[in-house]
Design a protein around this motif. Structure first.
Motif, PDB file in Angstrom:
ATOM      1  N   VAL A 195       0.860  -0.963   0.255  1.00  0.00           N
ATOM      2  CA  VAL A 195      -0.033   0.255  -0.053  1.00  0.00           C
ATOM      3  C   VAL A 195       0.813   1.472   0.011  1.00  0.00           C
ATOM      4  CG1 VAL A 195      -0.100  -0.121   2.452  1.00  0.00           C
ATOM      5  CG2 VAL A 195      -1.987   1.155   1.035  1.00  0.00           C
ATOM      6  N   ARG A 196       0.303   2.432  -0.689  1.00  0.00           N
ATOM      7  CA  ARG A 196       1.264   3.465  -0.913  1.00  0.00           C
ATOM      8  C   ARG A 196       0.299   4.628  -0.556  1.00  0.00           C
ATOM      9  NH1 ARG A 196       5.919   4.015  -3.545  1.00  0.00           N
ATOM     10  NH2 ARG A 196       5.528   1.893  -4.705  1.00  0.00           N
ATOM     11  N   LEU A 197       0.897   5.982   0.229  1.00  0.00           N
ATOM     12  CA  LEU A 197       0.069   6.926   0.257  1.00  0.00           C
ATOM     13  C   LEU A 197       1.167   7.845  -0.012  1.00  0.00           C
ATOM     14  CD1 LEU A 197      -1.756   8.597   1.843  1.00  0.00           C
ATOM     15  CD2 LEU A 197      -0.333   8.613   4.108  1.00  0.00           C
ATOM     16  N   THR A 198       0.618   8.792  -1.098  1.00  0.00           N
ATOM     17  CA  THR A 198       1.441   9.864  -1.583  1.00  0.00           C
ATOM     18  C   THR A 198       0.714  11.301  -1.519  1.00  0.00           C
ATOM     19  OG1 THR A 198       2.134   8.154  -3.269  1.00  0.00           O
ATOM     20  CG2 THR A 198       2.117  10.562  -3.982  1.00  0.00           C
ATOM     21  N   TYR A 199       1.568  12.266  -1.294  1.00  0.00           N
ATOM     22  CA  TYR A 199       1.180  13.689  -1.386  1.00  0.00           C
ATOM     23  C   TYR A 199       2.229  14.358  -1.762  1.00  0.00           C
ATOM     24  CZ  TYR A 199      -0.993  18.057   0.386  1.00  0.00           C
ATOM     25  OH  TYR A 199      -1.468  19.237   0.483  1.00  0.00           O
ATOM     26  N   GLY A 200       2.015  15.134  -2.862  1.00  0.00           N
ATOM     27  CA  GLY A 200       2.962  16.090  -3.357  1.00  0.00           C
ATOM     28  C   GLY A 200       4.285  15.077  -3.700  1.00  0.00           C
ATOM     29  N   THR A 201       5.407  15.716  -3.325  1.00  0.00           N
ATOM     30  CA  THR A 201       6.647  14.633  -3.628  1.00  0.00           C
ATOM     31  C   THR A 201       7.070  13.768  -2.738  1.00  0.00           C
ATOM     32  OG1 THR A 201       7.917  16.405  -2.769  1.00  0.00           O
ATOM     33  CG2 THR A 201       7.576  16.474  -5.120  1.00  0.00           C
ATOM     34  N   THR A 202       6.117  13.443  -1.584  1.00  0.00           N
ATOM     35  CA  THR A 202       6.285  12.795  -0.495  1.00  0.00           C
ATOM     36  C   THR A 202       5.430  11.474  -0.460  1.00  0.00           C
ATOM     37  OG1 THR A 202       6.908  14.460   0.840  1.00  0.00           O
ATOM     38  CG2 THR A 202       6.281  12.481   2.177  1.00  0.00           C
ATOM     39  N   ASN A 203       6.077  10.192  -0.324  1.00  0.00           N
ATOM     40  CA  ASN A 203       5.176   9.171  -0.218  1.00  0.00           C
ATOM     41  C   ASN A 203       5.747   8.161   1.070  1.00  0.00           C
ATOM     42  OD1 ASN A 203       6.568   6.578  -1.842  1.00  0.00           O
ATOM     43  ND2 ASN A 203       7.156   8.580  -2.759  1.00  0.00           N
ATOM     44  N   ILE A 204       4.778   7.197   1.570  1.00  0.00           N
ATOM     45  CA  ILE A 204       5.017   6.025   2.137  1.00  0.00           C
ATOM     46  C   ILE A 204       4.722   4.849   1.603  1.00  0.00           C
ATOM     47  CG2 ILE A 204       4.911   5.324   4.441  1.00  0.00           C
ATOM     48  CD1 ILE A 204       4.117   8.049   5.520  1.00  0.00           C
ATOM     49  N   PHE A 205       5.563   3.798   1.417  1.00  0.00           N
ATOM     50  CA  PHE A 205       5.109   2.778   0.914  1.00  0.00           C
ATOM     51  C   PHE A 205       5.385   1.524   1.842  1.00  0.00           C
ATOM     52  CE2 PHE A 205       6.370  -1.143  -1.326  1.00  0.00           C
ATOM     53  CZ  PHE A 205       5.149  -1.503  -2.185  1.00  0.00           C
ATOM     54  N   CYS A 206       4.494   0.448   1.998  1.00  0.00           N
ATOM     55  CA  CYS A 206       4.666  -0.637   2.956  1.00  0.00           C
ATOM     56  C   CYS A 206       4.082  -1.713   2.155  1.00  0.00           C
ATOM     57  CB  CYS A 206       3.925  -0.483   4.032  1.00  0.00           C
ATOM     58  SG  CYS A 206       3.977  -1.887   5.203  1.00  0.00           S
ATOM     59  N   ASP A 207       5.125  -2.851   2.247  1.00  0.00           N
ATOM     60  CA  ASP A 207       4.677  -3.995   1.559  1.00  0.00           C
ATOM     61  C   ASP A 207       4.739  -5.173   2.518  1.00  0.00           C
ATOM     62  OD1 ASP A 207       7.394  -4.706   2.027  1.00  0.00           O
ATOM     63  OD2 ASP A 207       7.976  -4.937  -0.033  1.00  0.00           O
ATOM     64  N   GLY A 208       4.533  -5.031   3.733  1.00  0.00           N
ATOM     65  CA  GLY A 208       4.610  -6.261   4.830  1.00  0.00           C
ATOM     66  C   GLY A 208       6.040  -6.375   5.187  1.00  0.00           C
ATOM     67  N   THR A 209       7.170  -6.290   4.577  1.00  0.00           N
ATOM     68  CA  THR A 209       8.140  -6.660   5.057  1.00  0.00           C
ATOM     69  C   THR A 209       9.098  -5.431   5.010  1.00  0.00           C
ATOM     70  OG1 THR A 209       9.041  -7.134   2.609  1.00  0.00           O
ATOM     71  CG2 THR A 209       8.267  -8.964   3.991  1.00  0.00           C
ATOM     72  N   SER A 210       8.685  -4.619   4.273  1.00  0.00           N
ATOM     73  CA  SER A 210       9.591  -3.134   4.670  1.00  0.00           C
ATOM     74  C   SER A 210       8.746  -2.110   4.562  1.00  0.00           C
ATOM     75  CB  SER A 210      10.594  -3.203   3.630  1.00  0.00           C
ATOM     76  OG  SER A 210      10.087  -3.094   2.130  1.00  0.00           O
ATOM     77  N   ALA A 211       9.186  -0.797   5.054  1.00  0.00           N
ATOM     78  CA  ALA A 211       8.596   0.450   4.815  1.00  0.00           C
ATOM     79  C   ALA A 211       9.590   1.556   4.184  1.00  0.00           C
ATOM     80  CB  ALA A 211       8.231   0.760   6.179  1.00  0.00           C
ATOM     81  N   ILE A 212       9.138   2.020   3.323  1.00  0.00           N
ATOM     82  CA  ILE A 212       9.911   3.091   2.931  1.00  0.00           C
ATOM     83  C   ILE A 212       9.270   4.656   2.485  1.00  0.00           C
ATOM     84  CG2 ILE A 212      11.033   3.746   0.316  1.00  0.00           C
ATOM     85  CD1 ILE A 212      10.510   0.870  -0.267  1.00  0.00           C
ATOM     86  N   VAL A 213      10.006   5.536   3.191  1.00  0.00           N
ATOM     87  CA  VAL A 213       9.570   6.851   3.347  1.00  0.00           C
ATOM     88  C   VAL A 213      10.512   7.650   2.368  1.00  0.00           C
ATOM     89  CG1 VAL A 213       9.063   8.854   4.780  1.00  0.00           C
ATOM     90  CG2 VAL A 213       8.774   6.482   5.833  1.00  0.00           C
ATOM     91  N   THR A 214       9.728   8.346   1.604  1.00  0.00           N
ATOM     92  CA  THR A 214      10.493   9.095   0.543  1.00  0.00           C
ATOM     93  C   THR A 214       9.946  10.631   0.513  1.00  0.00           C
ATOM     94  OG1 THR A 214      10.515   7.187  -0.828  1.00  0.00           O
ATOM     95  CG2 THR A 214      11.058   9.263  -1.877  1.00  0.00           C
ATOM     96  N   SER A 215      10.952  11.519   0.506  1.00  0.00           N
ATOM     97  CA  SER A 215      10.391  12.892   0.431  1.00  0.00           C
ATOM     98  C   SER A 215      11.384  13.452  -0.702  1.00  0.00           C
ATOM     99  CB  SER A 215      10.537  13.561   1.493  1.00  0.00           C
ATOM    100  OG  SER A 215      10.426  14.984   1.414  1.00  0.00           O
ATOM    101  N   GLY A 216      11.190  13.989  -1.762  1.00  0.00           N
ATOM    102  CA  GLY A 216      12.039  14.566  -2.937  1.00  0.00           C
ATOM    103  C   GLY A 216      12.978  13.423  -2.921  1.00  0.00           C
ATOM    104  N   THR A 217      14.547  13.629  -2.910  1.00  0.00           N
ATOM    105  CA  THR A 217      15.446  12.857  -3.168  1.00  0.00           C
ATOM    106  C   THR A 217      15.987  12.177  -2.110  1.00  0.00           C
ATOM    107  OG1 THR A 217      16.989  14.744  -2.843  1.00  0.00           O
ATOM    108  CG2 THR A 217      16.388  14.524  -5.181  1.00  0.00           C
TER     109      THR A 217
END
Length: 217
Positions: A153-175
């Motif tokens: 599942v992925r939550l996106t707002y602007g250039t920021t997004n949070i992704f979780c697939d059950g084994t990892s969580a990825i937080v991205t903002s810009g670069t």
């Protein structure tokens, strides 16, 4: 000559091209009253109004053109009971769903400024992931909640997004990006400082007083 006539045996046949005309008069009863069964083997054409009180039973298709007002309960039953509506449908009262509401591919649900799109087809995706088919929930402020067909599942707002697939969580903002797994943490796009600015050797991690992380290089 037929005034006050009565037929109790046999029948009456009219084969004239003029047919039968039953005309009501003011203050009189109905022009035609049928107390038994009436069968029309041809076409029954009505240019006036059908006004009845009883049960309407029909087998076969109904082709209705024009406005239709149903002021009472409507039940569609049977093993093949399906209601197909090709036009816009307006429901003014409370709508209760006692079973599933299924929105197939190509359809969506709009609630005010919130849009739910199941099976949204996209090409490419955030972080370079290829998303072939996903479900998307779009909020009024532009934020999106996606469930990619590849999982997670992925939550996106602007250039920021949070992704979780059950084994990892990825937080991205810009670069900048942080990946959290059971094995530990991974940091990408970390800003750098020189050894002279930190007093640390090259390759060391430095956390300043404001909690900002830097890599010494």
């Amino acid at each position: 000559m037929l005034q006050n006539s009565s037929i109790t045996q046999g029948g009456l046949r009219v084969a004239s091209p003029n047919g039968i005309l039953a005309q009501s008069v003011a203050g009189g009863g109905p022009a035609v009253r049928v107390t038994g069964l009436q069968i029309v083997d041809g076409v029954l054409r009505i240019t006036g109004t059908i006004d009845g009180d009883g049960v309407f039973e029909w087998s076969g298709s109904i082709d209705q053109e024009g406005a239709t007002n149903l002021r009472g309960p409507v039940a569609i039953t049977g093993q093949s009971g399906t209601l197909t509506v090709d036009a816009e449908t307006l429901l003014r009262g409370v709508t209760k769903m006692l079973a599933d509401l299924r929105v197939e591919s190509g359809g969506k649900i709009t609630a005010g400024n919130v849009i739910m799109e199941p099976n949204k087809i996209t090409v490419g995706g955030v972080d370079g992931n290829s998303i072939l088919s996903d479900s998307k929930l779009t909020f009024a402020n532009g934020a999106e909640l996606r469930a990619p067909g590849s999982g997670g599942v992925r939550l996106t707002y602007g250039t920021t997004n949070i992704f979780c697939d059950g084994t990892s969580a990825i937080v991205t903002s810009g670069t900048r990006r942080v990946i959290v797994t059971n094995a530990g943490f991974q940091f990408f796009g970390v800003p750098t400082k020189t050894p002279a600015a930190t007093g640390l050797s090259t390759g060391a991690a430095h956390l300043d007083a404001s909690g900002n992380l830097f890599r010494v290089s």
